[in-house]
Write a protein that holds these residues in place. Structure first.
Motif: not given
Length: 121
Positions: A50, A37, A35, A46-47, A96
């Motif tokens: 993903y 961020y 993912g 914050e995301l 990530n």
């Protein structure tokens, strides 16, 4: 050792496009979810988006319809194509990945060091 390295950040005008890449290196058994961020100065991380190992994507509402996440398992790489960029998208973007390796057989989260995206006229 496993590492994630982001690339592709830079300065872009509002309405422009940019594509980020994140490549995982090291001895890797497999990569589960990957993912992106982001974190702006003074804000919490914050995301953004993903994608599962089965290529199932998910997006934050703020970027849905503008960003596209994808992955190339053969290259251990995840991408984030960003279109119609807004000044609010300005942030440090972090990659990530939950990665299985000889030292972490069950999978451990790894983070890249970030790449800066600045959207400004």
């Amino acid at each position: 050792q496993v590492q994630l390295v982001e690339s592709g950040g830079g300065l872009v005008q509002p309405g422009g496009s940019l594509t980020l890449s994140c490549a995982a290196s090291g001895t890797i058994f497999s990569i589960n979810r990957m993912g992106w961020y982001r974190q702006a100065p003074g804000k919490q991380r914050e995301l953004v988006a993903y994608i599962s190992s089965g290529d199932r994507p998910n997006y934050a509402d703020s970027v849905k319809g503008r960003f596209t996440i994808s992955r190339d398992n053969a290259k251990n790489t995840v991408y984030l194509q960003m279109n119609s960029l807004k000044p609010e998208d300005t942030a440090e973007y972090y990659c990530n990945g939950n990665i299985k390796s000889p030292g972490n057989f069950y999978g451990v989260d790894y983070w890249g060091k970030g790449t800066l995206v600045t959207v400004s006229s």
